[in-house]
Design an enzyme around this catalytic site. Structure first.
Site, PDB file in Angstrom:
ATOM      1  N   SER A  69       0.746  -1.107  -0.438  1.00 30.70           N
ATOM      2  CA  SER A  69       0.137   0.211   0.074  1.00 30.70           C
ATOM      3  C   SER A  69       0.704   1.005   0.099  1.00 30.70           C
ATOM      4  O   SER A  69       1.639   1.747  -1.434  1.00 30.70           O
ATOM      5  CB  SER A  69      -0.507  -0.161   1.070  1.00 30.70           C
ATOM      6  OG  SER A  69      -2.281   0.437   0.717  1.00 30.70           O
ATOM      7  N   ARG A 515       4.064   6.715  15.470  1.00 35.81           N
ATOM      8  CA  ARG A 515       4.020   7.807  15.563  1.00 35.81           C
ATOM      9  C   ARG A 515       3.189   9.003  16.571  1.00 35.81           C
ATOM     10  O   ARG A 515       2.848   8.637  17.744  1.00 35.81           O
ATOM     11  CB  ARG A 515       2.230   7.022  14.182  1.00 35.81           C
ATOM     12  CG  ARG A 515       2.371   6.522  13.384  1.00 35.81           C
ATOM     13  CD  ARG A 515       1.285   6.434  12.358  1.00 35.81           C
ATOM     14  NE  ARG A 515       1.289   5.109  10.977  1.00 35.81           N
ATOM     15  CZ  ARG A 515       2.134   5.315  10.504  1.00 35.81           C
ATOM     16  NH1 ARG A 515       3.301   6.415   9.909  1.00 35.81           N
ATOM     17  NH2 ARG A 515       2.372   4.400   9.195  1.00 35.81           N
TER      18      ARG A 515
HETATM   19  C1  G16 Z   1      -3.457   0.793   6.517  1.00 32.47           C
HETATM   20  C2  G16 Z   1      -4.529   0.369   7.130  1.00 32.47           C
HETATM   21  C3  G16 Z   1      -5.244   1.789   7.572  1.00 32.47           C
HETATM   22  C4  G16 Z   1      -4.244   2.562   8.949  1.00 32.47           C
HETATM   23  C5  G16 Z   1      -2.614   2.312   7.946  1.00 32.47           C
HETATM   24  C6  G16 Z   1      -1.196   3.049   8.524  1.00 32.47           C
HETATM   25  O1  G16 Z   1      -3.520   1.278   5.428  1.00 32.47           O
HETATM   26  O2  G16 Z   1      -5.568  -0.410   6.706  1.00 32.47           O
HETATM   27  O3  G16 Z   1      -6.060   1.048   7.988  1.00 32.47           O
HETATM   28  O4  G16 Z   1      -4.624   3.262   9.316  1.00 32.47           O
HETATM   29  O5  G16 Z   1      -2.055   1.386   7.501  1.00 32.47           O
HETATM   30  O6  G16 Z   1      -1.065   2.589   9.756  1.00 32.47           O
HETATM   31  P1  G16 Z   1      -0.372   2.330  10.981  1.00 32.47           P
HETATM   32  O7  G16 Z   1      -0.492   3.927  11.420  1.00 32.47           O
HETATM   33  O8  G16 Z   1      -0.750   1.320  12.495  1.00 32.47           O
HETATM   34  O9  G16 Z   1       0.849   2.118  10.115  1.00 32.47           O
HETATM   35  P2  G16 Z   1      -2.846   1.054   3.956  1.00 32.47           P
HETATM   36  O10 G16 Z   1      -3.472   2.249   3.327  1.00 32.47           O
HETATM   37  O11 G16 Z   1      -1.158   1.207   4.071  1.00 32.47           O
HETATM   38  O12 G16 Z   1      -2.966  -0.356   4.091  1.00 32.47           O
END
Ligand code: G16
Length: 552
Positions: A69, A515
């Site tokens: 992603s 974060r």
């Molecule tokens: C994924 C999750 C999201 C989340 C993001 C960041 O998004 O599907 O729900 O907000 O990661 O997560 P973290 O803050 O735990 O790194 P994506 O778009 O990267 O698949």
């Protein structure tokens, strides 16, 4: 006996072709496993194995998506998709972690444990597993590893090739509803969304200050590749000017562009022409997130993120719902990252109930299902709307019965069409873009009118690199830091120095970092607070590299 033979094959394959190459454990995080692509082959193979067990246990089709992603190109990842197109159930995330980390010699036993624990008897079922991948150069070989796992376990891989993550979720749902949700093909996906979009839009493509042109940043990923088809099918109803659509392997995926870059840096992406007041949007590397933005007459950047999209959608749905005269409840789900101003606007102005849950669409999705109509969005642009099946049935029945006034009938028909623009299985940048465009068109709004609803509090996101992000644990939907002991007290002390301030810290589930989020009355105070909190994290949670600089 048959089981034992099967598991012996699985083990032989694992040992010969996909041996465990990494000693340190990997965790099924916010959205599956994510790390350097070079460390993932055995994890992928094992997820292929597990997907077949999950499908046999659920007696349904499940999905496997290969993507990292928003992460940079050298990373990759994998997530499993459950039968209704939702993220893998959390109790199975633990199994995924166990299967990913067990030594090669223990793999057979670990799989057998799951088979016994879940009483999976139909071990000869050729369970269908839908597989998709993003455009990363590492994705084809990792997809082959998943497929080999599926085949070794006796399942049937259905390879959809390069697709967006939300498309894959949609295919799974279509297959398990016997196509009632739509045709499980890319063409079926576009047809469903675009037909509904065109029906709601009608023959007049512009309205008031709304113009039917949007500048689209594809993050040099699958979101760019797929919008090419969408553009053609939309015809003149919406003109999508595409940017950042470099080919696979250019190294530019998510680089200085895409939804994550725009949101985290709060700045305009590279590659998109700077045109005053033009409505622009960015998707992320697998097209499940969307944010909008524009530059004003003075070149100042304005962001319309997931909170803005959520409030726009919730206000619109509330308005149509009122017109239908049908009594359905509407709610909105956010995370701690939601801007305080958006939450105030939703509760005080829109008078829509709001719930706050932990980061990860899996949490938001389930909470949203508690409402007849549940809108959920993370501030980063990841979200959608879910409708309770009974709510959809009531709308359909009301539409077919002959006792609605013409206005009620028109509103009910519109709402039914709007439901078809939405990919209810998961956040979907393409579907969300069509929905935002539908609402702006219906209101006759340009991007500035959309922004006028409320004023965001200045906010700042920061990342802190630490040796082990798991030393940070949180409670209360991630708004309180539980460990390291004393860190929350320090954060409270810092927050107290500033007006209208708020801050929290949490370990990322997709990157090896912590974060930091801060909000305060002015930009200066916000930046200072964020940096001070980041510095505390660095000092108290094992920061590495250069310490965050605190502005004086
Ligand atoms: C994924 C999750 C999201 C989340 C993001 C960041 O998004 O599907 O729900 O907000 O990661 O997560 P973290 O803050 O735990 O790194 P994506 O778009 O990267 O698949």
């Amino acid at each position: 006996m048959a089981n034992n033979n099967r598991l012996r094959t699985v083990y032989a394959f694992a040992r010969e072709m996909y041996p465990k190459t990494v000693k340190t454990d990997i965790q099924y995080g916010t959205a599956g496993f994510r790390t350097r692509a070079t460390d993932l082959a055995y994890v992928m193979y094992r997820m292929g194995l597990l997907a077949v067990l999950r499908a046999r246990y659920k007696k349904a089709v499940v999905g496997v998506m290969i993507t990292a992603s928003h992460n940079p190109e050298p990373d990759n990842g994998v997530k499993l998709v459950d039968p209704h197109g939702e993220m893998l159930e959390q109790s199975w995330e633990k199994l995924a972690t166990r299967i990913a980390n067990v030594a090669d010699s223990k793999l057979q036993d670990a799989l057998n444990d799951i088979i016994k624990e879940y009483n999976i008897e139909n071990m000869n079922d050729r369970a269908e597993i839908v597989v998709g991948k993003d455009t990363r150069p590492s994705s084809p070989s990792l997809s082959k590893a998943v497929t080999d796992g599926i085949l070794a376990m006796g399942g049937k891989p259905i390879d959809y090739g390069i697709v967006t993550t939300p498309q894959l979720h949609y295919f799974v749902m279509c297959k398990n509803t016997n196509r009632a949700y739509g045709q499980p093909t890319e063409e079926g996906y576009y047809r469903k969304l675009i037909n509904a979009f065109k029906k709601v839009r009608g023959d007049s493509f512009t309205n008031g200050n709304y113009t039917n042109r949007v500048m689209y940043d594809g993050a040099n990923g699958v979101g760019a590749k797929k919008v090419k088809y969408l553009k053609e099918a939309l015809g003149g109803s919406l003109i999508v000017d595409m940017y950042n659509d470099e080919i696979i392997g250019s190294g530019k995926l998510n680089y200085l562009c895409g939804a994550d870059f725009v949101k985290s840096h709060q700045s305009f992406p590279t590659g998109v022409p700077k045109e005053a007041n033009a409505r622009c949007c960015s998707v992320d590397g697998d097209a499940d997130r969307l944010v909008y933005y524009y530059l004003d007459d003075n070149g100042k950047f304005h962001l319309l993120d997931g909170d803005r999209i959520a409030t726009l959608i919730a206000a619109y749905l509330k308005e149509i719902l009122l017109k239908t005269g049908i009594d359905l409840n509407l709610g909105l789900v956010q995370t701690a990252y939601a801007n305080g101003a958006s939450t105030e606007y939703i509760t005080k102005e829109l008078k829509v109930p709001v719930a706050c849950v932990s980061t990860g669409v899996k949490h938001l999705h389930h909470k949203a299902q508690e409402f007849d109509i549940g809108v959920y969005f993370e501030a980063n642009g990841h979200g959608t709307v879910v409708f309770r099946p009974e709510a959809k049935t009531r709308l359909r029945e009301a539409f077919q019965a002959n006792n609605l006034s013409p206005d009620q009938k028109e509103a009910t028909e519109r709402l039914l069409n709007v439901i078809d623009i939405i990919n209810e299985t998961v956040g979907d940048a393409i579907s969300d873009m069509l929905l935002v465009e539908t609402i702006l068109h219906s209101k006759g709004w340009d991007v500035r009118e959309w922004e006028a609803a409320y004023t965001d509090y200045p906010n700042r996101l920061m990342k802190v690199v630490v040796t082990d992000r798991n030393v940070i644990t949180t409670a209360d939907a991630e708004r309180t830091c539980v460990t390291p002991e004393g860190l929350q007290n320090e954060i409270d002390g810092l927050v107290a120095k500033y007006r209208s301030a708020r801050a929290f810290v949490r370990p990322s589930g997709t990157e090896n970092i912590v974060r930091v989020y801060a909000e305060a009355a002015t930009r200066e105070e916000t930046d200072k607070l964020a940096a001070e909190v980041a510095r505390k994290v660095y000092d108290m949670a094992g920061g590495c590299g250069a310490p965050p600089e605190v502005p004086q």
